[in-house]
Design a protein around this motif. Structure first.
Motif, PDB file in Angstrom:
ATOM      1  N   LYS A  29      -2.673   0.342  -8.716  1.00 12.30           N
ATOM      2  CA  LYS A  29      -2.442   1.743  -8.370  1.00 12.30           C
ATOM      3  C   LYS A  29      -2.840   2.005  -6.922  1.00 12.30           C
ATOM      4  O   LYS A  29      -3.571   1.228  -6.292  1.00 12.30           O
ATOM      5  CB  LYS A  29      -3.203   2.659  -9.320  1.00 12.30           C
ATOM      6  CG  LYS A  29      -4.709   2.659  -9.148  1.00 12.30           C
ATOM      7  CD  LYS A  29      -5.355   3.640 -10.137  1.00 12.30           C
ATOM      8  CE  LYS A  29      -6.865   3.714  -9.916  1.00 12.30           C
ATOM      9  NZ  LYS A  29      -7.512   4.665 -10.860  1.00 12.30           N
ATOM     10  N   THR A  30      -2.370   3.103  -6.399  1.00 17.85           N
ATOM     11  CA  THR A  30      -2.634   3.440  -5.009  1.00 17.85           C
ATOM     12  C   THR A  30      -4.130   3.615  -4.754  1.00 17.85           C
ATOM     13  O   THR A  30      -4.871   4.091  -5.628  1.00 17.85           O
ATOM     14  CB  THR A  30      -1.890   4.726  -4.610  1.00 17.85           C
ATOM     15  OG1 THR A  30      -2.179   5.021  -3.241  1.00 17.85           O
ATOM     16  CG2 THR A  30      -2.307   5.897  -5.479  1.00 17.85           C
ATOM     17  N   ALA A  31      -4.563   3.236  -3.564  1.00 21.98           N
ATOM     18  CA  ALA A  31      -5.957   3.415  -3.158  1.00 21.98           C
ATOM     19  C   ALA A  31      -6.050   4.714  -2.354  1.00 21.98           C
ATOM     20  O   ALA A  31      -6.171   4.710  -1.123  1.00 21.98           O
ATOM     21  CB  ALA A  31      -6.433   2.226  -2.333  1.00 21.98           C
ATOM     22  N   ASP A  32      -5.927   5.823  -3.068  1.00 18.54           N
ATOM     23  CA  ASP A  32      -5.984   7.159  -2.464  1.00 18.54           C
ATOM     24  C   ASP A  32      -4.926   7.351  -1.376  1.00 18.54           C
ATOM     25  O   ASP A  32      -5.141   8.092  -0.417  1.00 18.54           O
ATOM     26  CB  ASP A  32      -7.378   7.431  -1.881  1.00 18.54           C
ATOM     27  CG  ASP A  32      -8.433   7.642  -2.962  1.00 18.54           C
ATOM     28  OD1 ASP A  32      -8.076   7.556  -4.150  1.00 18.54           O
ATOM     29  OD2 ASP A  32      -9.595   7.881  -2.615  1.00 18.54           O
ATOM     30  N   GLY A  33      -3.788   6.668  -1.531  1.00 19.78           N
ATOM     31  CA  GLY A  33      -2.709   6.827  -0.574  1.00 19.78           C
ATOM     32  C   GLY A  33      -2.866   6.032   0.705  1.00 19.78           C
ATOM     33  O   GLY A  33      -2.050   6.163   1.627  1.00 19.78           O
ATOM     34  N   ASP A  34      -3.907   5.197   0.807  1.00 20.45           N
ATOM     35  CA  ASP A  34      -4.110   4.385   2.003  1.00 20.45           C
ATOM     36  C   ASP A  34      -2.868   3.555   2.322  1.00 20.45           C
ATOM     37  O   ASP A  34      -2.197   3.050   1.413  1.00 20.45           O
ATOM     38  CB  ASP A  34      -5.270   3.398   1.801  1.00 20.45           C
ATOM     39  CG  ASP A  34      -6.622   4.064   1.723  1.00 20.45           C
ATOM     40  OD1 ASP A  34      -6.695   5.303   1.873  1.00 20.45           O
ATOM     41  OD2 ASP A  34      -7.611   3.335   1.503  1.00 20.45           O
ATOM     42  N   LEU A  35      -2.608   3.374   3.609  1.00 22.06           N
ATOM     43  CA  LEU A  35      -1.607   2.407   4.044  1.00 22.06           C
ATOM     44  C   LEU A  35      -2.261   1.035   4.181  1.00 22.06           C
ATOM     45  O   LEU A  35      -3.475   0.886   4.007  1.00 22.06           O
ATOM     46  CB  LEU A  35      -0.983   2.850   5.368  1.00 22.06           C
ATOM     47  CG  LEU A  35      -0.173   4.141   5.328  1.00 22.06           C
ATOM     48  CD1 LEU A  35       0.348   4.494   6.708  1.00 22.06           C
ATOM     49  CD2 LEU A  35       0.974   4.048   4.327  1.00 22.06           C
ATOM     50  N   ALA A  95       0.828  -1.210   0.000  1.00 25.90           N
ATOM     51  CA  ALA A  95       0.000   0.000   0.000  1.00 25.90           C
ATOM     52  C   ALA A  95       0.867   1.266   0.000  1.00 25.90           C
ATOM     53  O   ALA A  95       2.047   1.217  -0.344  1.00 25.90           O
ATOM     54  CB  ALA A  95      -0.986  -0.031   1.155  1.00 25.90           C
ATOM     55  N   GLY A  96       0.263   2.389   0.332  1.00 28.29           N
ATOM     56  CA  GLY A  96       1.004   3.644   0.338  1.00 28.29           C
ATOM     57  C   GLY A  96       0.683   4.545  -0.838  1.00 28.29           C
ATOM     58  O   GLY A  96      -0.248   4.299  -1.607  1.00 28.29           O
ATOM     59  N   LYS A  97       1.497   5.564  -1.018  1.00 22.48           N
ATOM     60  CA  LYS A  97       1.217   6.588  -2.033  1.00 22.48           C
ATOM     61  C   LYS A  97       1.525   6.127  -3.452  1.00 22.48           C
ATOM     62  O   LYS A  97       1.093   6.756  -4.423  1.00 22.48           O
ATOM     63  CB  LYS A  97       2.004   7.854  -1.729  1.00 22.48           C
ATOM     64  CG  LYS A  97       3.514   7.664  -1.755  1.00 22.48           C
ATOM     65  CD  LYS A  97       4.234   8.939  -1.378  1.00 22.48           C
ATOM     66  CE  LYS A  97       5.750   8.740  -1.395  1.00 22.48           C
ATOM     67  NZ  LYS A  97       6.475   9.980  -1.014  1.00 22.48           N
ATOM     68  N   ASN A  98       2.278   5.015  -3.591  1.00 17.46           N
ATOM     69  CA  ASN A  98       2.689   4.579  -4.929  1.00 17.46           C
ATOM     70  C   ASN A  98       1.932   3.365  -5.458  1.00 17.46           C
ATOM     71  O   ASN A  98       1.951   3.103  -6.658  1.00 17.46           O
ATOM     72  CB  ASN A  98       4.179   4.246  -4.924  1.00 17.46           C
ATOM     73  CG  ASN A  98       5.023   5.455  -4.601  1.00 17.46           C
ATOM     74  OD1 ASN A  98       4.889   6.503  -5.227  1.00 17.46           O
ATOM     75  ND2 ASN A  98       5.884   5.332  -3.594  1.00 17.46           N
ATOM     76  N   THR A  99       1.300   2.614  -4.574  1.00 21.77           N
ATOM     77  CA  THR A  99       0.640   1.382  -5.008  1.00 21.77           C
ATOM     78  C   THR A  99      -0.340   0.935  -3.934  1.00 21.77           C
ATOM     79  O   THR A  99      -0.462   1.563  -2.876  1.00 21.77           O
ATOM     80  CB  THR A  99       1.675   0.267  -5.277  1.00 21.77           C
ATOM     81  OG1 THR A  99       1.030  -0.847  -5.906  1.00 21.77           O
ATOM     82  CG2 THR A  99       2.343  -0.201  -3.990  1.00 21.77           C
ATOM     83  N   SER A 100      -1.054  -0.148  -4.206  1.00 20.90           N
ATOM     84  CA  SER A 100      -1.873  -0.805  -3.174  1.00 20.90           C
ATOM     85  C   SER A 100      -1.415  -2.264  -3.117  1.00 20.90           C
ATOM     86  O   SER A 100      -0.386  -2.565  -2.533  1.00 20.90           O
ATOM     87  CB  SER A 100      -3.366  -0.656  -3.480  1.00 20.90           C
ATOM     88  OG  SER A 100      -3.686  -1.097  -4.792  1.00 20.90           O
ATOM     89  N   LEU A 101      -2.160  -3.160  -3.778  1.00 21.10           N
ATOM     90  CA  LEU A 101      -1.731  -4.555  -3.862  1.00 21.10           C
ATOM     91  C   LEU A 101      -0.635  -4.729  -4.901  1.00 21.10           C
ATOM     92  O   LEU A 101      -0.613  -4.023  -5.924  1.00 21.10           O
ATOM     93  CB  LEU A 101      -2.910  -5.451  -4.243  1.00 21.10           C
ATOM     94  CG  LEU A 101      -3.873  -5.884  -3.129  1.00 21.10           C
ATOM     95  CD1 LEU A 101      -5.170  -6.379  -3.728  1.00 21.10           C
ATOM     96  CD2 LEU A 101      -3.242  -6.971  -2.255  1.00 21.10           C
ATOM     97  N   VAL A 102       0.254  -5.706  -4.668  1.00 19.82           N
ATOM     98  CA  VAL A 102       1.230  -6.095  -5.678  1.00 19.82           C
ATOM     99  C   VAL A 102       1.274  -7.615  -5.759  1.00 19.82           C
ATOM    100  O   VAL A 102       0.996  -8.314  -4.791  1.00 19.82           O
ATOM    101  CB  VAL A 102       2.652  -5.547  -5.369  1.00 19.82           C
ATOM    102  CG1 VAL A 102       2.646  -4.045  -5.289  1.00 19.82           C
ATOM    103  CG2 VAL A 102       3.206  -6.148  -4.099  1.00 19.82           C
TER     104      VAL A 102
END
Length: 423
Positions: A208-214, A187-194
């Protein structure tokens, strides 16, 4: 009862069972119980075991063995090919411990630094896929090990690699493995799941990021809706749905709580998703998935404040949802109608805790080590039998119970207990 403590079995080899997992189906053999990932082969937290006791002796079922030495923590157990896997803090290291079905030590492996901050101990549970073990440590390193001896095949720190940061009580998910990928949530500002290639740990896709969620603290759920494979999981502030093949982020729906604690694994059944959290006013929410062209969206069906699950898990069975409340109902066990969210019962039972289901029965364990057996029916919550775990373990009993191969496995801190629950 046998008391096992750090007694290795030299030269022990096991045959690979060659069992396959198909979404929604699981196979087990009496001599090779199969529970290879958190909440079982199909992720429903329902055991395939049959012919189990429907009533226990007064003092509880027979304690077959106990093992001291798995380290402190809250990881559950997985089992495959005659081995039992778990993780815990041993001194200043996070350690994978592997036992045989008789509770004898096969091997241990250090996998990074122990979590010694808020609520010290392990979080995630090892995932077994064929001859490999996958484990995400609390500091963000994902390990792939050989199940035979713990040899490291690859490792990667997802917080470093995807420029994210750790969360207040540390990463707690168990790695989701499908046919080709190990799926995790930096998660974070650059991605969500990988998705990482499960053979070498290289990135396959990144959503892609989920609105910057951690990250949240929950383990992801694999589902299929209208022919589309999905990964459903909780960030610290939302439920997200991602295409499991491509990594496309389909939806993010808010699910906010006090302290940003979303720790309960999403439950999927027949096109609907349920998420539940404590620490706030959201409680349990059900979402209906719907097709919008090439995408999938989520539309709210109902919300219930009766069930605000902390982290003990909720499960679906025969049209109803079962789990323990946190603050709203002060630790009661709750049953809701799956379709409508209608409250069917709320009862204190053994007290707030975690659960699993086998052969039509709920196996419940409170945070204080009280264990109970309850028939899974919406009519009533009747504790048929209960017993207390032996003393010795430290901290609350937060590891989820597992029933497989006629055994009930319960973990408290450094101790693992195996009870006979077969007829």
């Amino acid at each position: 009862m046998i008391d096992m403590q750090k007694r290795p079995v030299s030269g022990r080899r096991f045959l690979l069972a060659g069992l396959a997992v198909i979404l929604g189906a699981a196979t087990t053999m009496a001599d090779r119980p199969y529970w290879p990932r958190f909440h079982g082969p199909d992720g429903t937290n329902i055991s395939p075991d049959k012919n189990l006791l429907t009533e226990w002796p007064k003092d509880g079922p027979e304690l077959v063995w106990k093992y001291k030495g798995i380290g402190d923590g809250f990881a559950g157990i997985t089992t495959a090919d005659g081995r039992i896997f778990t993780a815990g803090n041993v001194d200043d290291h996070m350690v994978i411990t592997v036992l045989d079905l008789d509770g004898k030590l096969l091997w241990t492996k250090k996998v990074g630094q122990a979590w010694t901050k808020n609520y010290p101990g392990s979080r995630g549970t090892p995932t077994i896929d064929g001859d490999r073990l996958y484990f995400e440590g609390p500091w963000g390193t994902v390990y792939c090990l050989d199940v035979e001896d713990g040899r490291e095949i690859w490792s990667a720190n997802i917080l470093d690699e995807f420029a994210s940061e750790n969360i207040e009580w540390a990463l707690a998910e168990s790695v989701l493995v499908d046919q080709r990928r190990a799926i995790v949530l930096p998660a974070g500002k650059n991605t969500s799941l990988v998705a990482l290639d499960k053979t070498d740990g290289k990135p396959v896709w990144r959503a892609k990021t989920a609105d910057g969620d951690l990250a949240g603290y929950a383990t992801a759920t694999l589902a299929e809706f209208d022919g589309i494979p999905l990964v459903l999981t909780m960030t610290d502030e939302s439920l997200i749905g991602v295409n499991a093949e491509t990594g496309e982020l389909y939806f993010r729906v808010p699910h906010k709580t006090e302290f940003n604690v979303n720790a309960t694994k999403p439950v999927y059944h027949d096109g609907r998703v349920v998420v539940s959290s404590g620490y706030g006013t959201t409680g349990t929410v059900q979402w209906q998935l719907k097709r919008e062209g090439d995408r999938v969206a989520a539309e709210q069906v109902w919300q219930s404040e009766e069930l605000d699950n902390h982290h003990g898990g909720v499960l679906y069975y025969n049209g109803f949802l079962y789990g323990a409340s946190h603050k709203f109902n002060r630790g009661n066990w709750i049953c809701l109608d799956w379709k409508t969210g209608e409250l069917k019962y709320k009862e204190r039972g053994v007290g707030k805790g975690s659960l699993t289901l086998a052969d039509g029965m709920l196996y419940l364990m409170s945070e204080r080590g009280q264990v109970g057996l309850v028939r899974a029916t919406p009519e009533a919550h009747e504790v048929i039998n209960k017993f207390k775990l032996p003393r010795g373990g430290r901290g609350p009993t937060w590891a989820h119970p597992v029933v497989i191969g006629g055994r009930l496995y319960l973990r408290h801190g450094d101790f693992l207990f195996a009870y006979n629950v077969a007829k």
